[in-house]
Design a protein around this motif. Structure first.
Motif, short mmCIF file in Angstrom:
data_model
loop_
_atom_site.label_atom_id
_atom_site.label_comp_id
_atom_site.label_asym_id
_atom_site.label_seq_id
_atom_site.Cartn_x
_atom_site.Cartn_y
_atom_site.Cartn_z
N UNK A 118 -14.45 -3.41 -12.54
CA UNK A 118 -14.03 -3.45 -13.93
C UNK A 118 -14.28 -2.10 -14.61
N UNK A 119 -15.08 -1.25 -13.96
CA UNK A 119 -15.34 0.08 -14.53
C UNK A 119 -14.21 1.06 -14.27
N UNK A 120 -13.25 0.67 -13.44
CA UNK A 120 -12.23 1.62 -13.02
C UNK A 120 -11.03 1.63 -13.98
N UNK A 121 -10.58 2.83 -14.41
CA UNK A 121 -9.39 2.90 -15.27
C UNK A 121 -8.17 2.26 -14.62
N UNK A 122 -8.14 2.24 -13.28
CA UNK A 122 -6.99 1.62 -12.62
C UNK A 122 -6.93 0.14 -12.98
N UNK A 123 -8.09 -0.51 -12.98
CA UNK A 123 -8.12 -1.93 -13.33
C UNK A 123 -7.85 -2.12 -14.83
N UNK A 124 -8.32 -1.18 -15.64
CA UNK A 124 -8.01 -1.27 -17.08
C UNK A 124 -6.51 -1.26 -17.26
N UNK A 125 -5.85 -0.44 -16.44
CA UNK A 125 -4.41 -0.31 -16.57
C UNK A 125 -3.71 -1.62 -16.22
N UNK A 126 -4.19 -2.26 -15.16
CA UNK A 126 -3.63 -3.56 -14.78
C UNK A 126 -3.76 -4.53 -15.96
N UNK A 127 -4.95 -4.54 -16.55
CA UNK A 127 -5.19 -5.47 -17.66
C UNK A 127 -4.32 -5.10 -18.86
N UNK A 134 4.06 0.75 -9.44
CA UNK A 134 2.72 0.96 -8.89
C UNK A 134 2.58 0.22 -7.56
N UNK A 135 3.13 -0.99 -7.52
CA UNK A 135 3.04 -1.76 -6.28
C UNK A 135 3.88 -1.09 -5.20
N UNK A 136 5.02 -0.51 -5.60
CA UNK A 136 5.86 0.19 -4.62
C UNK A 136 5.12 1.40 -4.07
N UNK A 137 4.27 2.00 -4.89
CA UNK A 137 3.50 3.16 -4.45
C UNK A 137 2.41 2.78 -3.44
N UNK A 138 2.11 1.49 -3.34
CA UNK A 138 1.03 1.06 -2.46
C UNK A 138 1.48 1.04 -1.00
N UNK A 139 0.59 1.49 -0.12
CA UNK A 139 0.90 1.45 1.30
C UNK A 139 0.80 0.04 1.85
N UNK A 140 -0.08 -0.75 1.29
CA UNK A 140 -0.28 -2.11 1.78
C UNK A 140 -0.14 -3.11 0.63
N UNK A 141 1.11 -3.36 0.20
CA UNK A 141 1.28 -4.29 -0.93
C UNK A 141 0.81 -5.71 -0.60
N UNK A 142 0.64 -6.00 0.70
CA UNK A 142 0.14 -7.33 1.04
C UNK A 142 -1.31 -7.51 0.59
N UNK A 143 -1.94 -6.40 0.23
CA UNK A 143 -3.34 -6.50 -0.22
C UNK A 143 -3.44 -6.46 -1.74
N UNK A 144 -2.35 -6.82 -2.40
CA UNK A 144 -2.31 -6.73 -3.86
C UNK A 144 -3.44 -7.52 -4.51
N UNK A 145 -3.81 -8.64 -3.87
CA UNK A 145 -4.85 -9.49 -4.45
C UNK A 145 -6.20 -8.79 -4.49
N UNK A 146 -6.36 -7.75 -3.66
CA UNK A 146 -7.64 -7.04 -3.63
C UNK A 146 -7.95 -6.39 -4.98
N UNK A 147 -6.89 -6.11 -5.75
CA UNK A 147 -7.12 -5.52 -7.08
C UNK A 147 -8.04 -6.43 -7.88
#
Lengths: 521, 368
Positions: free
Chosen positions: A135-144, A116-129
């Motif tokens: 918390x309502x986003x399924x993307x964040x649920x997936x991280x958790x 997933x991180x490799x799919x990111x265009x700006x992995x330097x912004x990983x902390x933005x997650x």
């Protein structure tokens, strides 16, 4: 090494695999490192120049990387199923393969999650997650959920390994000794320690099942919670979970066969394991076929415009060759391979007469080469130079017919080699499940709900992976195999205490075990 | 043994045959569907043959029964009398789709509201970049990519026509040239007028630049400057000018514009050749609030030494919408939802902690 193999017992042969390293091991590790290095090179290029080096564009934001992500999270369910479900239900035959399966879980997650991180265009912004995530986003649920699953499966891999680590601690010095000493937590097999261990294993075995189910459900929600045709479906949760267990079983079957052959574990892994898991694979295969049918039939029957466009591209359009090959070779063929040979009457394979021995396969091969040449309707092939409409039928049907004849010819061989057949089916299943994930991700992105602007260049609206994506994908698979091979070199790949006759976690100090009476004297 | 091997090989070949069949799905350049065919028609054909195929500058395409598909394909790809060849712009699948579309086999008859779909929507921006896009789509078919002429007259000499006259010609058409009033807004037509003026400017000054170039001594130092200005609508204009030490412009020289990526890479964005003033102008699409670090590079020649210039520009951000106060998309999620999440995930992690506590107990319980 401060101990010698005194007796040729299965257990000692297992322990030998930790230290006796052949040339093959080094060649394998070197080859995997080379592939991994190439993948890293490709990723550095992507990091420097951005995602423009991939085939992904405005409309296609997910490509091979997310396909790999779903695939690896999928096979990580091997450990959960084999180990947890079979442990909870008290299926004793699972003991020798538990650790192999649990290791697949942890390592597949370690490789899959970074995709997933490799799919990111700006992995330097990983902390933005975390900083800006909703918390309502399924993307964040997936991280958790992936983090939770990784932690849980690490614990679940580690805890049942403690008694074995203690056994190894007493046999090794040097770096291995130190490593095992730290990891074994001073295990001495006292009743108090055993109680704690059993409690830990029991809790984790039960807890990891709902977590595993939820993880792949949440992965499916990343797709299903969007209003995209082909994804927005309630079946996606269970569909993904079944697919995950399906590919997980196939993975553990392949791993079992490879370790059995490479480390000579015939004492531990028996045809019975292949038969039992093969039956499970067959059941999951049938369930997965059923789910696939349900998923597509609903969309196909209602035929809403956007949905119809996705299905058309899958059934008859650009993805049709891929889809139908996957269904036939990846789902139906394994089912037949697993179900039919055991049903055949036990009969010695008749020795064919010399002429037939050569003629029949040679003819079959010839027909096949011609048919395959016809079927691949690409410029430069036979198909391009012939008028295919003269064939009357789609070349796919001819290919299918030829394949069926060939399958009937090799059926006695399948009957004679049940393990090879099961493993062959597993390989087909795993390839097909990877392709199936590709077929879930790409066609929907290529057929969005809102029409693609006519000013968008054609190649931006159609996905074709680039060498960078293929290299990173190859690197990911190499990394997974490498980690697995190294794991088997450092830790016993078969749980020693669980496969002993009494199944008790080493009760006394290992030096005093009945295994080495000579050592004591 | 031999039989087994042959059988196995044949079976594997069977699988690989199927596999390579499957791989064709991953290849680029897919078949073209009917919507795309309609878009292609609107972009490349409607200008001359009419949005409804009724004809205009070019002949009507309504009665083509006698023409074989292959012939039609040939005409589109190779051109015919005054019609430009599209073979270089379109791939075979696209041309095939156009053939089907024109013959009414794909996407039905172009009648009534069906046909209206094919007309491109009015574009609503008037920057230079857009004008070049519009020119590329609407005008090059007849007037050539560089305005050198083709079916239509060359645009390098506009015969002293005023802007107003040119506006009128583009809007309402002239001789057999179709009017673009319905298809382009006033702003776009204005942008087009100033865009096509460049062709004549470039030609008339060509003579002077040659003289200047000859006067310069070999391998003299060159000076490159990069001027970045953020424009409206998320477009950055990069004006690069290449000059000699003494300030003379260096014309007809290729320049490359690179984007310096965040991770230290250099991504070639575009190439351009300097005009008579020694300038090249790049139009870059950018996001609001984005920061772009760019580098213009001149590779050097026998006459001039290599030069480069860097620049950075930050586009103004857009106004932040007021936050949604309720529902699942608000920054502050509903408390009940958070409570459920905390209980479930917290429960799992609490259980983990308990298991880890068991491990601690194991470590503590060892015999001294």
């Amino acid at each position: 090494m401060d101990w010698e193999i005194e007796r040729d017992t299965p257990e000692n042969r297992l322990l030998q695999t930790l230290t006796h390293t052949g040339l093959g091991f080094y060649v394998l590790v070197a080859a995997l490192l080379a592939i991994l290095g190439w993948g890293v090179h490709a990723y550095l290029q992507q990091l420097r120049e951005g995602l423009v080096v991939t085939g992904m564009r405005d409309y296609i934001a997910w490509g091979l990387y997310i396909t790999n992500f779903v695939f690896f999270i999928g096979i990580s369910h091997a450990g959960t199923l084999i180990s947890a479900i079979l442990r909870v239900t008290g299926a004793d035959w699972r003991r020798p393969i538990t650790r192999m399966a649990e290791a697949i879980t942890v390592l597949a997650l370690l490789v899959g999650a970074p995709m997933v991180i490799i799919d990111m265009g700006r992995p330097d912004r990983i902390a933005h997650i975390v900083l800006y995530g909703r918390i309502q986003s399924p993307v964040l649920w997936d991280v958790i959920s992936v983090t939770t699953y990784l932690t849980g499966s690490l614990l679940y891999l580690y805890i049942p390994m403690i008694p074995d680590l203690a056994l190894l601690r007493d046999r090794f010095s040097g770096w291995r000794g130190s490593l095992y000493r730290i990891l074994s937590l001073g295990w001495q097999g006292t009743p108090g320690q055993r109680e704690r261990l059993e409690r830990g294993i029991a809790i984790m075995a039960i807890l990891i099942i709902p977590i595993a189910v939820s993880v792949h459900t949440v992965v499916s929600w990343i797709f299903g919670m969007t209003v995209k045709p082909g994804w927005h479906s309630t079946i996606f949760g269970p569909y993904f979970v079944v697919g995950a267990i399906f590919s997980g079983i196939a993975s553990i079957l392949i791993a079992m066969a490879l370790f059995r052959r490479a480390l000579h574990l015939e004492d531990y892994i028996t045809p019975r394991h292949f038969r039992n898991l093969g039956l499970l694979l067959l059941v999951l295969d049938l369930i997965y076929i059923y789910f696939t049918l349900s998923e597509y039939l609903t969309g196909f029957y209602t035929g809403m415009e956007a949905e119809a466009a996705v299905l058309a591209s899958v059934f008859t359009g650009r993805f049709a060759p891929m889809f139908w090959s996957t269904v036939v070779i990846g789902f139906f063929l394994p089912a037949i391979m697993l179900a039919v040979p055991p049903l055949l009457p036990e009969r010695p394979v008749p020795a064919p007469r010399p002429m037939r021995r050569v003629l029949r396969p040679a003819l079959a091969t010839l027909v096949l080469v011609i048919v395959a040449g016809l079927a691949i309707d690409q410029p430069g092939t036979v198909a391009a130079s012939l008028d295919l409409s003269a064939l009357w039928v789609h070349p796919g049907w001819v290919l299918l017919a030829a394949g069926s004849v060939l399958f009937l010819l090799i059926l006695p061989e399948l009957k004679a080699h049940p393990i090879a057949t099961t493993v062959g089916a597993s390989i087909l299943v795993n390839v097909a499940m990877w392709v199936k994930r590709y077929l879930i991700v790409i066609p929907t992105l290529e057929n969005p709900l809102a029409p693609i602007s006519q000013y968008t260049p054609t190649e931006w609206a159609h996905y074709a992976p680039t060498w960078v994506e293929w290299s990173i994908t190859a690197g990911a698979f190499a990394a997974f195999i490498l980690l697995y091979v190294l794991f088997a070199k450092v830790f016993p790949i078969v749980s020693i205490w669980e496969t002993r006759e009494d199944h008790e976690p080493t009760e006394e100090r290992v030096r005093h075990t009945t295994l080495h009476p000579e050592v004591i004297q | 043994m031999k039989l087994r091997l042959t059988l196995l090989v044949s079976f594997l070949m069977f699988l690989s045959g199927f596999g390579s069949l499957a791989m064709t799905s991953m290849a680029a350049s897919p078949a073209v569907d009917e919507n795309e065919a309609a878009a292609l028609y609107a972009n490349y054909c409607a200008g001359c043959h009419g949005a409804q195929r009724e004809g205009g500058y070019g002949p009507a395409l309504t009665d083509l029964e006698a023409l074989a598909d292959a012939e039609l394909f040939e005409i589109i790809a190779q051109g015919k009398s005054g019609m430009p060849a599209l073979g270089e712009k379109l791939n075979d699948e696209q041309i095939q789709a156009l053939v089907g579309f024109i013959k009414g086999e794909v996407g039905g008859q172009l009648q009534g509201s069906e046909g209206e779909k094919a007309v491109p929507p009015v574009v609503s921006a008037k920057s230079d970049a857009d004008a070049s896009v519009i020119f590329g789509e609407q005008c090059t078919g007849c007037h050539g990519a560089e305005g050198q002429g083709g079916y239509g007259p060359a645009l390098t000499d506009l015969g002293g026509r005023t802007d107003a006259e040119l506006l009128g010609i583009i809007a309402r058409g002239a001789d057999s040239m179709p009017g673009f009033e319905g298809r382009l807004g006033e702003a776009e037509i204005e942008a087009l007028v100033s865009f096509i003026r460049k062709f004549s400017a470039a030609t008339s000054e060509e003579g002077k630049t040659e003289e200047i170039a000859q006067a310069v001594t070999a391998a003299a130092p060159a000076r490159l400057s990069l001027d970045l200005s953020p424009g409206a609508g998320g477009v950055v204009t990069a004006r690069v000018s290449l000059q000699s030490e003494s300030g003379e412009p260096i014309a007809d020289t290729p320049l490359v514009l690179y984007r310096q990526t965040v991770m230290g890479g250099n991504l070639a964005l575009a190439e351009a050749t300097t005009d008579s003033r020694g300038e090249a102008i790049f139009q870059l699409a950018a996001m609001k609030g984005q920061t772009l670090a760019l580098e213009a590079v001149y590779a050097g020649s026998d006459q001039w030494r290599p030069a480069s210039a860097q620049g950075k520009v930050k586009l103004p951000g857009s106004a932040v919408l007021p936050p949604v106060v309720s529902g699942l998309t608000s920054p502050t999620p509903p408390p009940a939802f958070v409570a459920v999440l905390v209980v479930v995930i917290g429960g799992v992690w609490a259980t983990y902690s308990y298991v880890v506590y068991q491990l601690v107990c194991i470590a503590v319980q060892r015999e001294k």
